[in-house]
Motif scaffolding. Structure first.
Motif, PDB file in Angstrom:
ATOM      1  N   ARG A 177       0.827  -1.213   0.000  1.00  0.00           N
ATOM      2  CA  ARG A 177       0.000   0.000   0.000  1.00  0.00           C
ATOM      3  C   ARG A 177       0.859   1.260   0.000  1.00  0.00           C
ATOM      4  O   ARG A 177       1.984   1.272   0.498  1.00  0.00           O
ATOM      5  N   PRO A 178       0.324   2.344  -0.592  1.00  0.00           N
ATOM      6  CA  PRO A 178       1.109   3.593  -0.639  1.00  0.00           C
ATOM      7  C   PRO A 178       1.226   4.220   0.744  1.00  0.00           C
ATOM      8  O   PRO A 178       0.349   4.066   1.593  1.00  0.00           O
ATOM      9  N   PHE A 179       2.335   4.929   0.972  1.00  0.00           N
ATOM     10  CA  PHE A 179       2.584   5.585   2.261  1.00  0.00           C
ATOM     11  C   PHE A 179       3.264   6.924   1.962  1.00  0.00           C
ATOM     12  O   PHE A 179       4.406   7.155   2.341  1.00  0.00           O
ATOM     13  N   GLY A 180       2.573   7.781   1.206  1.00  0.00           N
ATOM     14  CA  GLY A 180       3.114   9.107   0.902  1.00  0.00           C
ATOM     15  C   GLY A 180       4.081   9.092  -0.272  1.00  0.00           C
ATOM     16  O   GLY A 180       4.232   8.093  -0.959  1.00  0.00           O
ATOM     17  N   GLN A 181       4.748  10.235  -0.478  1.00  0.00           N
ATOM     18  CA  GLN A 181       5.608  10.421  -1.652  1.00  0.00           C
ATOM     19  C   GLN A 181       6.864   9.555  -1.636  1.00  0.00           C
ATOM     20  O   GLN A 181       7.409   9.227  -2.675  1.00  0.00           O
ATOM     21  N   HIS A 182       7.362   9.248  -0.423  1.00  0.00           N
ATOM     22  CA  HIS A 182       8.677   8.618  -0.337  1.00  0.00           C
ATOM     23  C   HIS A 182       8.649   7.184   0.166  1.00  0.00           C
ATOM     24  O   HIS A 182       9.698   6.565   0.274  1.00  0.00           O
ATOM     25  N   ALA A 183       7.479   6.684   0.531  1.00  0.00           N
ATOM     26  CA  ALA A 183       7.467   5.388   1.218  1.00  0.00           C
ATOM     27  C   ALA A 183       6.380   4.461   0.696  1.00  0.00           C
ATOM     28  O   ALA A 183       5.420   4.888   0.047  1.00  0.00           O
ATOM     29  N   ILE A 184       6.568   3.185   0.993  1.00  0.00           N
ATOM     30  CA  ILE A 184       5.603   2.161   0.609  1.00  0.00           C
ATOM     31  C   ILE A 184       5.562   1.145   1.748  1.00  0.00           C
ATOM     32  O   ILE A 184       6.574   0.917   2.419  1.00  0.00           O
ATOM     33  N   LEU A 185       4.382   0.578   1.969  1.00  0.00           N
ATOM     34  CA  LEU A 185       4.219  -0.351   3.085  1.00  0.00           C
ATOM     35  C   LEU A 185       3.891  -1.743   2.539  1.00  0.00           C
ATOM     36  O   LEU A 185       3.035  -1.884   1.667  1.00  0.00           O
ATOM     37  N   ILE A 186       4.584  -2.742   3.066  1.00  0.00           N
ATOM     38  CA  ILE A 186       4.237  -4.131   2.737  1.00  0.00           C
ATOM     39  C   ILE A 186       3.736  -4.763   4.023  1.00  0.00           C
ATOM     40  O   ILE A 186       4.418  -4.712   5.052  1.00  0.00           O
ATOM     41  N   GLU A 187       2.546  -5.354   3.968  1.00  0.00           N
ATOM     42  CA  GLU A 187       1.993  -5.914   5.191  1.00  0.00           C
ATOM     43  C   GLU A 187       1.702  -7.401   5.034  1.00  0.00           C
ATOM     44  O   GLU A 187       1.152  -7.829   4.025  1.00  0.00           O
ATOM     45  N   TRP A 188       2.064  -8.136   6.069  1.00  0.00           N
ATOM     46  CA  TRP A 188       1.789  -9.565   6.168  1.00  0.00           C
ATOM     47  C   TRP A 188       0.514  -9.737   7.011  1.00  0.00           C
ATOM     48  O   TRP A 188       0.013  -8.745   7.562  1.00  0.00           O
ATOM     49  N   PRO A 189      -0.012 -10.972   7.140  1.00  0.00           N
ATOM     50  CA  PRO A 189      -1.226 -11.150   7.959  1.00  0.00           C
ATOM     51  C   PRO A 189      -1.067 -10.553   9.362  1.00  0.00           C
ATOM     52  O   PRO A 189       0.026 -10.591   9.933  1.00  0.00           O
ATOM     53  N   ASN A 190      -2.173 -10.029   9.878  1.00  0.00           N
ATOM     54  CA  ASN A 190      -2.193  -9.260  11.115  1.00  0.00           C
ATOM     55  C   ASN A 190      -2.085 -10.172  12.352  1.00  0.00           C
ATOM     56  O   ASN A 190      -3.015 -10.261  13.146  1.00  0.00           O
ATOM     57  N   ARG A 191      -0.921 -10.858  12.488  1.00  0.00           N
ATOM     58  CA  ARG A 191      -0.715 -11.766  13.619  1.00  0.00           C
ATOM     59  C   ARG A 191       0.699 -11.600  14.168  1.00  0.00           C
ATOM     60  O   ARG A 191       1.623 -11.277  13.428  1.00  0.00           O
ATOM     61  N   VAL A 192       0.840 -11.825  15.482  1.00  0.00           N
ATOM     62  CA  VAL A 192       2.180 -11.842  16.075  1.00  0.00           C
ATOM     63  C   VAL A 192       2.668 -13.276  15.998  1.00  0.00           C
ATOM     64  O   VAL A 192       2.181 -14.145  16.717  1.00  0.00           O
ATOM     65  N   GLU A 193       3.602 -13.539  15.086  1.00  0.00           N
ATOM     66  CA  GLU A 193       4.008 -14.918  14.830  1.00  0.00           C
ATOM     67  C   GLU A 193       5.461 -14.926  14.383  1.00  0.00           C
ATOM     68  O   GLU A 193       5.844 -14.182  13.489  1.00  0.00           O
TER      69      GLU A 193
END
Lengths: 279, 246
Positions: free
Chosen positions: B9-25
């Motif tokens: 997902r986009p995170f402003g002009q300079h950054a991008i976010l990659i997300e894995w499943p929402n678990r502490v593992e």
């Protein structure tokens, strides 16, 4: 040396900040209004990362002990060199013994002072930017001395620039943040139709807005935040992280300010209005 | 290594976010760190890119220039699919850190023991017998988010945060434990103090731990604590560490 005769409210040294330590929890820091600092460094033909003095709200009184050239930018203060008022974005020669005084603040919040060659300071993690306790100093105190290299002769290519000041706008341009898609219609409407004002909670770490919108309760795992990240809390508060902001957070990151918008917001103070505009 | 569904997902002009499943593992964290190592070795070099790993995400930040979201997203998906073709070795460590649970520092330990219907000795035992995983570093320079706290030590954060928690304070709150690397306001329950400096801006590596490393605590007496503080200040304290196979 530049002698600090009167320290002012919060006078610090700032450059472009620290890069490469976010994964260790170190904030970026650096000049809040990079737009202004880039211009004054450019007029003095300095490196973009030359350290400048950031002046907040109440300015200092400073005495030069060696000749050089200076340029001021950012907020509009009444600034006098000895007894003559000086203008923003104009290169001035200073001589040993000259005194620069900041008086009334007319517009904006943060002013910048650049010197030919940049101010000298201990580099900590590749940056001169003050951030306590990474740097020993939080801000300058009376009788501190700030180093610079004497410069007797400099012919600037451009000696005065009329710039399109960011002090006159209250529009903050934003992009969608990573959690933007969690917002409902009412929250989106709140974000883009509310005339917001800066609350009394505002500093180099974060600006909290006074008006609230519908809150967002979302349990997310701690993840990275950046300068310009707008977080929405469960109670509907909007918190905009700035240059000294923490590097991780647990609130949804709904919007992200552009670089220019960070400079615009850096000049706002308690009570000033801002509106958010999606790019 | 298994594949996860990642979201970019986009995170402003300079950054991008990659997300894995929402678990502490741990397996998710391992996959994130392996991908981070692969990216910084092959494509997104550290001079230009900062990559911040935390729990279930990687945030990529470009130093100077705006990023092209669609191009980068396309590439990241491709690089994620190919990441296991070339093995990039990644080192991680188990750090053993001393904690003094003396009452002088452990200002909340009796209250914690009372609320959990146990004894102070038992709290110390439960805190020192586990190995904790560093899921993130943030909040303060050098502050570790440690996962793996014993379920029997789970306790709410204090009702009102303290304005001042001293440097080195070891706290517990919810499912987490951690060390305050500097004096700061804080809402965690303080059960001890670690004399080892967790953040030192005067050296090349200001923080010796990394996300993905493990931490264990061992109890020390006040006298050992005092000695450790002196050794730390003189720069002669050796932190116990073991390499663990990633």
């Amino acid at each position: 040396m530049l002698k600090v005769l009167k320290q002012g409210f919060f006078t610090t040294l700032q450059d472009q900040g620290r890069f490469g330590y976010k994964d260790k929890g170190v904030p970026v820091s650096g000049s809040m209004d990079t737009y202004s600092t880039k211009v004054i460094n450019a007029l003095l033909e300095n490196n973009i990362s030359a350290p400048v003095i950031e002046i907040t709200m109440t300015g200092p009184t400073l005495e030069f002990t060696a000749d050089s050239y200076i340029c001021i930018g950012g907020a509009e203060f009444l600034v006098t060199l000895n007894t003559s008022p000086i203008s923003l974005y104009k290169v001035y020669k200073v001589k040993s013994g000259d005194v620069l005084s900041y008086a009334k603040l007319n517009k904006g919040l943060r002013a910048y002072l650049a010197i030919k060659g940049g101010f000298k300071s201990n580099m900590v993690l590749n940056s001169a930017s003050f951030y306590f306790p990474i740097t020993n100093k939080r801000c300058f105190k009376n009788s501190d001395e700030i180093g610079y290299v004497e410069c007797k002769d400099f012919n600037p290519k451009i000696s005065h620039l009329k710039i399109n000041s960011l002090l006159n706008t209250n529009v903050l341009e934003v992009a969608k943040g990573p959690e933007y898609n969690l917002l409902n219609k009412n929250q989106i409407k709140g974000l883009f139709t509310t005339l917001f004002s800066v609350s009394n909670q505002y500093d180099r770490m974060a600006y909290q807005l006074q008006e609230t919108i519908e809150g967002l309760s979302y349990s997310m795992l701690t993840s990275a935040t950046l300068p310009g990240t707008i977080q929405l809390t469960p109670s509907g508060k909007l918190i905009i992280l700035m240059k000294d902001g923490q590097t991780t957070g647990g609130y949804p990151r709904v919007l992200q300010l552009t670089d220019k918008a960070i400079s615009v917001l850096a000049q706002k103070k308690f009570g000033d209005n801002v509106i958010l505009k999606l790019l | 290594m298994s594949d996860y569904t990642i979201s970019i997902r986009p995170f402003g002009q300079h950054a991008i976010l990659i997300e894995w499943p929402n678990r502490v593992e741990e397996a998710i964290l391992e996959d994130i760190l392996q991908f981070k190592a692969y990216l910084s070795a092959k494509y997104l070099f550290p001079e230009k890119w900062e990559i911040i790993a935390s729990y279930n995400s990687l945030t990529l930040v470009e130093r100077n220039f705006p990023i092209h979201f669609n191009v980068l997203k396309f590439n990241l998906n491709k690089w994620y699919a190919e990441r296991n073709l070339i093995k990039v070795t990644r080192e991680s460590y188990l750090w053993r850190l001393p904690v003094c649970y003396d009452k002088e520092f452990a200002i909340d330990i009796e209250e914690v023991a009372n609320k959990l219907n146990t004894t102070v000795e038992e709290v110390i035992l439960m805190h020192t017998k586990k190995s904790y995983t560093i899921y993130g570093i943030g909040f303060l320079p050098g502050f570790m988010y440690l996962g793996g706290l014993s379920a029997s030590l789970e306790i709410n954060r204090r009702e009102s945060p303290r304005l001042k928690v001293i440097k080195g304070s070891v706290g517990i709150a919810g499912k987490q434990t951690g060390i305050y690397p500097q004096e700061s306001p804080g809402g965690w329950n303080i059960i001890g103090n670690c004399p080892v400096t967790m953040f030192n801006p005067d050296v090349d590596k200001p923080v010796f731990v990394s996300v993905g490393d493990k931490v264990e605590f061992f109890a020390i007496e006040k006298a050992e604590y005092d000695l450790c503080v002196i050794e730390n200040e003189a720069g002669v304290y050796t932190i116990q560490k073991n390499k663990i196979n990633a």
